[in-house]
Write a protein that holds these residues in place. Structure first.
Motif, PDB file in Angstrom:
ATOM      1  N   TYR A   2       0.807  -1.196  -0.013  1.00  4.30           N
ATOM      2  CA  TYR A   2      -0.112   0.006   0.004  1.00  4.30           C
ATOM      3  C   TYR A   2       0.788   1.332  -0.051  1.00  4.30           C
ATOM      4  N   GLU A   3       1.753   1.430   0.827  1.00  3.60           N
ATOM      5  CA  GLU A   3       2.695   2.406   0.951  1.00  3.60           C
ATOM      6  C   GLU A   3       3.488   2.685  -0.459  1.00  3.60           C
ATOM      7  N   ARG A   4       3.900   1.593  -0.871  1.00  2.62           N
ATOM      8  CA  ARG A   4       4.644   1.738  -2.225  1.00  2.62           C
ATOM      9  C   ARG A   4       3.619   2.309  -3.231  1.00  2.62           C
ATOM     10  N   LEU A   5       2.290   1.856  -3.489  1.00  2.00           N
ATOM     11  CA  LEU A   5       1.588   2.064  -4.459  1.00  2.00           C
ATOM     12  C   LEU A   5       1.105   3.685  -4.177  1.00  2.00           C
ATOM     13  N   LYS A   6       0.821   4.251  -2.847  1.00  2.00           N
ATOM     14  CA  LYS A   6       0.533   5.392  -2.448  1.00  2.00           C
ATOM     15  C   LYS A   6       1.945   6.418  -2.883  1.00  2.00           C
ATOM     16  N   HIS A  12       3.541  10.255  -9.457  1.00  2.00           N
ATOM     17  CA  HIS A  12       2.864  10.389 -10.859  1.00  2.00           C
ATOM     18  C   HIS A  12       1.590  11.352 -10.757  1.00  2.00           C
ATOM     19  N   ARG A  13       1.493  11.924  -9.596  1.00  2.00           N
ATOM     20  CA  ARG A  13       0.096  12.870  -9.469  1.00  2.00           C
ATOM     21  C   ARG A  13      -1.124  12.207  -9.938  1.00  2.00           C
ATOM     22  N   ARG A  14      -1.139  10.992  -9.358  1.00  2.00           N
ATOM     23  CA  ARG A  14      -2.698  10.247  -9.737  1.00  2.00           C
ATOM     24  C   ARG A  14      -3.037   9.854  -8.434  1.00  2.00           C
ATOM     25  N   SER A  15      -4.495   9.657  -8.395  1.00  2.00           N
ATOM     26  CA  SER A  15      -4.949   8.963  -7.491  1.00  2.00           C
ATOM     27  C   SER A  15      -4.541   7.680  -7.052  1.00  2.00           C
ATOM     28  N   LEU A  16      -4.848   7.193  -5.678  1.00  2.00           N
ATOM     29  CA  LEU A  16      -4.456   5.897  -5.413  1.00  2.00           C
ATOM     30  C   LEU A  16      -5.313   4.762  -6.439  1.00  2.00           C
ATOM     31  N   ASN A  17      -6.303   5.173  -6.598  1.00  2.00           N
ATOM     32  CA  ASN A  17      -7.170   4.276  -7.775  1.00  2.00           C
ATOM     33  C   ASN A  17      -6.371   4.143  -9.043  1.00  2.00           C
ATOM     34  N   SER A  18      -6.232   5.437  -9.581  1.00  2.00           N
ATOM     35  CA  SER A  18      -5.795   5.513 -11.043  1.00  2.00           C
ATOM     36  C   SER A  18      -4.490   4.871 -11.047  1.00  2.00           C
ATOM     37  N   GLU A  19      -3.681   5.017  -9.802  1.00  2.00           N
ATOM     38  CA  GLU A  19      -2.298   4.340  -9.829  1.00  2.00           C
ATOM     39  C   GLU A  19      -2.470   2.918 -10.167  1.00  2.00           C
ATOM     40  N   ALA A  20      -3.246   2.309  -9.207  1.00  2.00           N
ATOM     41  CA  ALA A  20      -3.550   0.838  -9.326  1.00  2.00           C
ATOM     42  C   ALA A  20      -4.099   0.435 -10.488  1.00  2.00           C
ATOM     43  N   ILE A  21      -4.887   1.176 -11.276  1.00  2.00           N
ATOM     44  CA  ILE A  21      -5.413   0.531 -12.535  1.00  2.00           C
ATOM     45  C   ILE A  21      -4.142   0.887 -13.670  1.00  2.00           C
ATOM     46  N   VAL A  22      -3.419   2.002 -13.543  1.00  2.00           N
ATOM     47  CA  VAL A  22      -2.319   1.934 -14.429  1.00  2.00           C
ATOM     48  C   VAL A  22      -1.179   0.774 -14.279  1.00  2.00           C
ATOM     49  N   CYS A  23      -1.008   0.562 -13.088  1.00  2.00           N
ATOM     50  CA  CYS A  23      -0.035  -0.673 -12.847  1.00  2.00           C
ATOM     51  C   CYS A  23      -0.711  -2.004 -13.170  1.00  2.00           C
ATOM     52  N   LEU A  24      -1.873  -2.317 -12.869  1.00  2.29           N
ATOM     53  CA  LEU A  24      -2.531  -3.464 -13.498  1.00  2.29           C
ATOM     54  C   LEU A  24      -2.440  -3.420 -14.920  1.00  2.29           C
ATOM     55  N   GLU A  25      -2.958  -2.692 -15.670  1.00  2.00           N
ATOM     56  CA  GLU A  25      -2.757  -2.362 -16.993  1.00  2.00           C
ATOM     57  C   GLU A  25      -1.543  -2.848 -17.693  1.00  2.00           C
ATOM     58  N   ALA A  26      -0.392  -2.056 -17.120  1.00  2.00           N
ATOM     59  CA  ALA A  26       0.836  -2.452 -17.372  1.00  2.00           C
ATOM     60  C   ALA A  26       1.376  -3.867 -17.577  1.00  2.00           C
ATOM     61  N   VAL A  27       0.773  -4.527 -16.187  1.00  2.00           N
ATOM     62  CA  VAL A  27       1.044  -5.941 -16.268  1.00  2.00           C
ATOM     63  C   VAL A  27       0.141  -6.923 -17.027  1.00  2.00           C
ATOM     64  N   LEU A  28      -1.129  -6.442 -17.210  1.00  2.00           N
ATOM     65  CA  LEU A  28      -1.944  -7.479 -17.807  1.00  2.00           C
ATOM     66  C   LEU A  28      -2.217  -7.148 -19.348  1.00  2.00           C
ATOM     67  N   LEU A  29      -1.934  -5.933 -19.688  1.00  2.00           N
ATOM     68  CA  LEU A  29      -2.174  -5.537 -21.124  1.00  2.00           C
ATOM     69  C   LEU A  29      -0.535  -4.839 -21.663  1.00  2.00           C
ATOM     70  N   PRO A  30       0.273  -5.530 -21.684  1.00  2.00           N
ATOM     71  CA  PRO A  30       1.725  -5.127 -21.958  1.00  2.00           C
ATOM     72  C   PRO A  30       1.561  -4.626 -23.306  1.00  2.00           C
ATOM     73  N   ASN A  31       2.751  -3.812 -23.736  1.00  2.00           N
ATOM     74  CA  ASN A  31       2.736  -3.248 -24.903  1.00  2.00           C
ATOM     75  C   ASN A  31       3.182  -4.212 -25.950  1.00  2.00           C
ATOM     76  N   ARG A  32       2.559  -4.501 -26.958  1.00  2.00           N
ATOM     77  CA  ARG A  32       2.968  -5.719 -27.730  1.00  2.00           C
ATOM     78  C   ARG A  32       3.968  -5.381 -28.957  1.00  2.00           C
ATOM     79  N   THR A  33       4.659  -4.264 -28.961  1.00  2.00           N
ATOM     80  CA  THR A  33       5.330  -3.665 -29.849  1.00  2.00           C
ATOM     81  C   THR A  33       6.851  -4.671 -29.494  1.00  2.00           C
TER      82      THR A  33
END
Length: 68
Positions: A2-6, A12-33
Motif C-alpha cells: 500500500y505504501e509503495r503504491l501510495k 505520478h500525480r494520480r489518485s491511489l485508484n488511478s495508480e492501481a489501474i495503471v499498474c494493473l494495465e501495465a502488467v495485464l496489457l503489456p505493450n505488444r511492440t
C-alpha cells in the motif's frame, strides 16, 4: 505494498485508484511492440530527418512549430 503504491501515485500525480489501474494495465496489457518494430520505427524517423548538422536555430524552430 500500500505504501509503495501510495508513493508511486504521489510521484505520478494520480489518485491511489488511478495508480492501481495503471499498474494493473501495465502488467495485464503489456505493450505488444517488439524490439525489432521499435528499431524499424526509429530508423524510419531517422531517415525522414534532413541530412547534415542541426543548428540551435533549427532546433528552436522545430520546438516552436509544435506550439502553435
Amino acid at each position: 505494498m500500500y505504501e509503495r503504491l501510495k508513493a508511486a501515485a504521489g510521484l505520478h500525480r494520480r489518485s491511489l485508484n488511478s495508480e492501481a489501474i495503471v499498474c494493473l494495465e501495465a502488467v495485464l496489457l503489456p505493450n505488444r511492440t517488439t524490439a525489432d518494430d521499435r528499431l524499424a520505427r526509429a530508423r524510419e524517423l531517422r531517415a525522414s530527418l534532413p541530412r547534415g548538422p542541426f543548428t540551435a536555430a533549427d532546433i528552436d524552430a522545430a520546438k516552436r512549430a509544435g506550439r502553435k
